[in-house]
Design a protein around this motif. Structure first.
Motif, PDB file in Angstrom:
ATOM      1  N   GLN A  55       5.448  14.896  -4.245  1.00  0.00           N
ATOM      2  CA  GLN A  55       5.646  15.570  -2.963  1.00  0.00           C
ATOM      3  C   GLN A  55       4.673  16.741  -2.808  1.00  0.00           C
ATOM      4  O   GLN A  55       4.095  16.941  -1.731  1.00  0.00           O
ATOM      5  N   LEU A  56       4.504  17.525  -3.869  1.00  0.00           N
ATOM      6  CA  LEU A  56       3.560  18.654  -3.817  1.00  0.00           C
ATOM      7  C   LEU A  56       2.136  18.176  -3.558  1.00  0.00           C
ATOM      8  O   LEU A  56       1.362  18.843  -2.860  1.00  0.00           O
ATOM      9  N   LEU A  57       1.811  17.009  -4.096  1.00  0.00           N
ATOM     10  CA  LEU A  57       0.451  16.468  -3.936  1.00  0.00           C
ATOM     11  C   LEU A  57       0.140  16.153  -2.475  1.00  0.00           C
ATOM     12  O   LEU A  57      -1.025  16.162  -2.057  1.00  0.00           O
ATOM     13  N   LEU A  58       1.179  15.905  -1.678  1.00  0.00           N
ATOM     14  CA  LEU A  58       0.963  15.590  -0.266  1.00  0.00           C
ATOM     15  C   LEU A  58       0.531  16.809   0.558  1.00  0.00           C
ATOM     16  O   LEU A  58       0.274  16.690   1.746  1.00  0.00           O
ATOM     17  N   TYR A  59       0.445  17.972  -0.073  1.00  0.00           N
ATOM     18  CA  TYR A  59      -0.171  19.113   0.612  1.00  0.00           C
ATOM     19  C   TYR A  59      -1.616  18.768   0.972  1.00  0.00           C
ATOM     20  O   TYR A  59      -2.171  19.307   1.933  1.00  0.00           O
ATOM     21  N   LEU A  60      -2.200  17.846   0.218  1.00  0.00           N
ATOM     22  CA  LEU A  60      -3.579  17.395   0.464  1.00  0.00           C
ATOM     23  C   LEU A  60      -3.586  16.052   1.193  1.00  0.00           C
ATOM     24  O   LEU A  60      -4.456  15.210   0.972  1.00  0.00           O
ATOM     25  N   ALA A  61      -2.597  15.849   2.071  1.00  0.00           N
ATOM     26  CA  ALA A  61      -2.437  14.561   2.749  1.00  0.00           C
ATOM     27  C   ALA A  61      -3.575  14.230   3.705  1.00  0.00           C
ATOM     28  O   ALA A  61      -3.707  13.083   4.141  1.00  0.00           O
ATOM     29  N   ASP A  62      -4.406  15.217   4.044  1.00  0.00           N
ATOM     30  CA  ASP A  62      -5.538  14.936   4.926  1.00  0.00           C
ATOM     31  C   ASP A  62      -6.656  14.206   4.187  1.00  0.00           C
ATOM     32  O   ASP A  62      -7.598  13.708   4.813  1.00  0.00           O
ATOM     33  N   ILE A  63      -6.560  14.131   2.856  1.00  0.00           N
ATOM     34  CA  ILE A  63      -7.541  13.393   2.053  1.00  0.00           C
ATOM     35  C   ILE A  63      -6.969  12.011   1.752  1.00  0.00           C
ATOM     36  O   ILE A  63      -5.959  11.892   1.042  1.00  0.00           O
ATOM     37  N   PRO A  64      -7.553  10.931   2.285  1.00  0.00           N
ATOM     38  CA  PRO A  64      -6.965   9.596   2.154  1.00  0.00           C
ATOM     39  C   PRO A  64      -6.629   9.187   0.718  1.00  0.00           C
ATOM     40  O   PRO A  64      -5.538   8.688   0.452  1.00  0.00           O
ATOM     41  N   VAL A  65      -7.552   9.407  -0.216  1.00  0.00           N
ATOM     42  CA  VAL A  65      -7.324   8.975  -1.600  1.00  0.00           C
ATOM     43  C   VAL A  65      -6.123   9.677  -2.206  1.00  0.00           C
ATOM     44  O   VAL A  65      -5.280   9.053  -2.873  1.00  0.00           O
ATOM     45  N   LEU A  66      -5.999  10.979  -1.968  1.00  0.00           N
ATOM     46  CA  LEU A  66      -4.901  11.740  -2.557  1.00  0.00           C
ATOM     47  C   LEU A  66      -3.562  11.409  -1.904  1.00  0.00           C
ATOM     48  O   LEU A  66      -2.517  11.427  -2.571  1.00  0.00           O
ATOM     49  N   SER A  67      -3.568  11.107  -0.616  1.00  0.00           N
ATOM     50  CA  SER A  67      -2.310  10.724   0.045  1.00  0.00           C
ATOM     51  C   SER A  67      -1.801   9.396  -0.499  1.00  0.00           C
ATOM     52  O   SER A  67      -0.603   9.226  -0.755  1.00  0.00           O
ATOM     53  N   VAL A  68      -2.718   8.448  -0.716  1.00  0.00           N
ATOM     54  CA  VAL A  68      -2.333   7.161  -1.307  1.00  0.00           C
ATOM     55  C   VAL A  68      -1.879   7.362  -2.748  1.00  0.00           C
ATOM     56  O   VAL A  68      -0.881   6.763  -3.198  1.00  0.00           O
ATOM     57  N   LEU A  69      -2.580   8.229  -3.499  1.00  0.00           N
ATOM     58  CA  LEU A  69      -2.216   8.506  -4.887  1.00  0.00           C
ATOM     59  C   LEU A  69      -0.814   9.106  -4.989  1.00  0.00           C
ATOM     60  O   LEU A  69      -0.034   8.751  -5.885  1.00  0.00           O
ATOM     61  N   ALA A  70      -0.480  10.004  -4.068  1.00  0.00           N
ATOM     62  CA  ALA A  70       0.843  10.639  -4.082  1.00  0.00           C
ATOM     63  C   ALA A  70       1.946   9.598  -3.938  1.00  0.00           C
ATOM     64  O   ALA A  70       2.950   9.615  -4.660  1.00  0.00           O
ATOM     65  N   PHE A  71       1.766   8.655  -3.018  1.00  0.00           N
ATOM     66  CA  PHE A  71       2.773   7.608  -2.818  1.00  0.00           C
ATOM     67  C   PHE A  71       2.780   6.626  -3.985  1.00  0.00           C
ATOM     68  O   PHE A  71       3.828   6.055  -4.312  1.00  0.00           O
ATOM     69  N   ALA A  72       1.629   6.418  -4.605  1.00  0.00           N
ATOM     70  CA  ALA A  72       1.566   5.529  -5.778  1.00  0.00           C
ATOM     71  C   ALA A  72       2.352   6.137  -6.946  1.00  0.00           C
ATOM     72  O   ALA A  72       3.107   5.434  -7.634  1.00  0.00           O
ATOM     73  N   ILE A  73       2.183   7.449  -7.161  1.00  0.00           N
ATOM     74  CA  ILE A  73       2.922   8.139  -8.225  1.00  0.00           C
ATOM     75  C   ILE A  73       4.427   8.079  -7.942  1.00  0.00           C
ATOM     76  O   ILE A  73       5.241   7.799  -8.829  1.00  0.00           O
ATOM     77  N   PHE A  74       4.781   8.326  -6.692  1.00  0.00           N
ATOM     78  CA  PHE A  74       6.192   8.258  -6.298  1.00  0.00           C
ATOM     79  C   PHE A  74       6.753   6.854  -6.528  1.00  0.00           C
ATOM     80  O   PHE A  74       7.868   6.707  -7.047  1.00  0.00           O
ATOM     81  N   GLY A  75       5.988   5.835  -6.175  1.00  0.00           N
ATOM     82  CA  GLY A  75       6.441   4.458  -6.348  1.00  0.00           C
ATOM     83  C   GLY A  75       6.750   4.136  -7.800  1.00  0.00           C
ATOM     84  O   GLY A  75       7.771   3.520  -8.114  1.00  0.00           O
ATOM     85  N   PHE A  76       5.880   4.557  -8.704  1.00  0.00           N
ATOM     86  CA  PHE A  76       6.102   4.294 -10.130  1.00  0.00           C
ATOM     87  C   PHE A  76       7.358   5.011 -10.623  1.00  0.00           C
ATOM     88  O   PHE A  76       8.159   4.446 -11.375  1.00  0.00           O
ATOM     89  N   ALA A  77       7.544   6.260 -10.175  1.00  0.00           N
ATOM     90  CA  ALA A  77       8.692   7.047 -10.621  1.00  0.00           C
ATOM     91  C   ALA A  77      10.010   6.424 -10.169  1.00  0.00           C
ATOM     92  O   ALA A  77      10.943   6.276 -10.964  1.00  0.00           O
ATOM     93  N   VAL A  78      10.102   6.031  -8.902  1.00  0.00           N
ATOM     94  CA  VAL A  78      11.365   5.446  -8.429  1.00  0.00           C
ATOM     95  C   VAL A  78      11.550   4.029  -8.975  1.00  0.00           C
ATOM     96  O   VAL A  78      12.677   3.548  -9.093  1.00  0.00           O
ATOM     97  N   GLY A  79      10.434   3.363  -9.324  1.00  0.00           N
ATOM     98  CA  GLY A  79      10.533   2.053  -9.960  1.00  0.00           C
ATOM     99  C   GLY A  79      11.203   2.128 -11.317  1.00  0.00           C
ATOM    100  O   GLY A  79      11.861   1.174 -11.756  1.00  0.00           O
ATOM    101  N   CYS A  80      11.045   3.242 -12.006  1.00  0.00           N
ATOM    102  CA  CYS A  80      11.753   3.485 -13.268  1.00  0.00           C
ATOM    103  C   CYS A  80      13.154   4.034 -13.028  1.00  0.00           C
ATOM    104  O   CYS A  80      14.095   3.711 -13.762  1.00  0.00           O
TER     105      CYS A  80
END
Length: 403
Positions: free
Chosen positions: A292-317
């Motif tokens: 969630q903190l990483l989405l402060y940089l949501a205007d950068i496409p790569v980092l916004s996708v990375l933030a959701f990717a990290i979240f996806g792995f965490a909730v997958g566990c």
């Protein structure tokens, strides 16, 4: 487990239903982007349906414990199919009110379907297979989400919004047909709960059960952490798309989150062999806060996708671990009411987060809101972990004293 036809029916049914669900969700977002300008109003509209699901939750829990699980799933599945008709009317008339009717009907059907489904899983699989089955089930759900969102994007280009919902209706009818072939043996549970059965007692009877099982209560509280992210998921995706002035970023976000979610559900089985489920839950909660903190940089496409990717792995566990704890620790005769209560709690928190997300997006914007939510997630996790350590220490002292 893989020789069990009921397992295959549940998995195939979830895949088909998931396609219909995500075709509908993308359709809902498309319809609201055209008709509703305010993020807060979008969140209010979505919250109305959730409120209806919460209202019928106690009744759904009691009926699930008393009635045949397959029957409950069939009736709710049929209701979900019929509800699509109201959305077709909404599109034809351009009325948001008909969309609200659609959301109310589909959420009421879900309030019955999902407790029955969760109660059915431990009845068709052995306890030793539950963590694996929960992980596979969530993988199938995620695959259907990835494919559903991708297909929705394609369909919106080549067909009308009405045809998108008709495709969703076909998927729901497919699930309804598959459910007919389920065979669930509930004779043992019925024998255990007859003659003044707990299953025939009131909905409130589930609360002493939760209170008397600290491991269940703690897990139930911990599930609130990912809901801080999930509650405003779709609104955040819309805002990121607008922030970056890119419609394709939606697909990248959903795909990245879905793929890493699958990886998480596969990885959690190995984690569970080496560490306790609570360490998995706390670790994942910290990671969710960081994403969630990483989405402060949501205007950068790569980092916004990375933030959701990290979240996806965490909730997958996180979610397969929590689901397995609930299915194995809560007595089966209370499963309907417990999962209905959990469903109500999730919907209530989801609704609050949805409304707050819509409000904060209008007032302070996406980036400051995600910093607020991320900080709150990390603080809550730290407090829960501290409490957990205190409980463990107290229990250890009691054991030593008794010995």
């Amino acid at each position: 487990m893989w020789k069990n036809k009921n397992v295959w029916i549940l998995l195939a049914g979830e895949f088909i239903a998931g396609l219909g669900l995500w075709l509908g969700i993308i359709g809902n977002l498309e319809f609201m982007q055209e008709k509703v300008p305010s993020d807060f109003l979008k969140s209010v509209i979505l919250a109305v349906g959730l409120l209806a699901g919460i209202a019928v939750g106690p009744l759904a829990g009691q009926i699930t414990d008393q009635a045949n699980k397959k029957t409950v799933m069939l009736i709710s599945g049929f209701t979900r199919s019929i509800s699509v008709v109201f959305m077709l009317i909404a599109i034809e008339t351009g009325s948001v009110w008909w969309m609200i009717v659609f959301l109310i009907c589909i959420q009421i059907s879900a309030a019955f379907y999902f407790p029955a489904l969760q109660a059915a899983i431990p009845l068709v699989a052995e306890e030793k297979d539950l963590l694996q089955l929960n992980g596979v089930y969530m993988n199938v759900s995620t695959l259907s989400r990835i494919l559903g969102t991708a297909l929705a994007g394609i369909f919106l280009v080549i067909m009308s919004l009405s045809m998108l919902y008709i495709t969703s209706l076909i998927a729901y009818l497919g699930l309804f047909i598959l459910t007919w072939f389920l065979t669930i043996d509930e004779t043992k549970q019925e024998q255990e709960t007859k003659d003044g059965a707990p299953a025939k007692a009131g909905f409130k009877e589930v609360f002493p059960i939760i209170k008397g099982l600290p491991i269940v209560f703690m897990t139930l509280v911990m599930t609130l952490i990912p809901l801080l992210f999930i509650g405003g998921f779709n609104l955040m995706v819309i805002n990121i798309s607008e922030l970056q002035d890119s419609s394709t970023i939606k697909s990248w976000i959903y795909t990245a989150e879905g793929v890493t979610f699958i990886l998480g559900t596969l990885f959690v089985k190995k984690m569970e062999e080496k560490t306790s489920p609570y360490k998995i839950l706390f670790g994942c909660s910290f990671v969710i806060g960081f994403s969630q903190l990483l989405l402060y940089l949501a205007d950068i496409p790569v980092l916004s996708v990375l933030a959701f990717a990290i979240f996806g792995f965490a909730v997958g566990c996180f979610f397969p671990t929590a689901a397995t704890i609930f299915q194995t620790k809560v007595p089966k005769e209370f499963h309907g009411r417990f999962f209905s209560f959990r469903n109500m709690l999730d919907r209530l928190i989801f609704q609050v987060v949805l409304l707050v997300t819509g409000f904060l997006l209008d007032v302070i914007g996406l980036q400051l809101m995600t910093v607020l939510f991320g900080s709150l997630s990390i603080v809550m996790t730290t407090l829960f972990y501290t409490k957990y350590r205190q409980l463990r220490s107290t229990n250890s002292l009691k054991v030593e004293a008794s010995s």
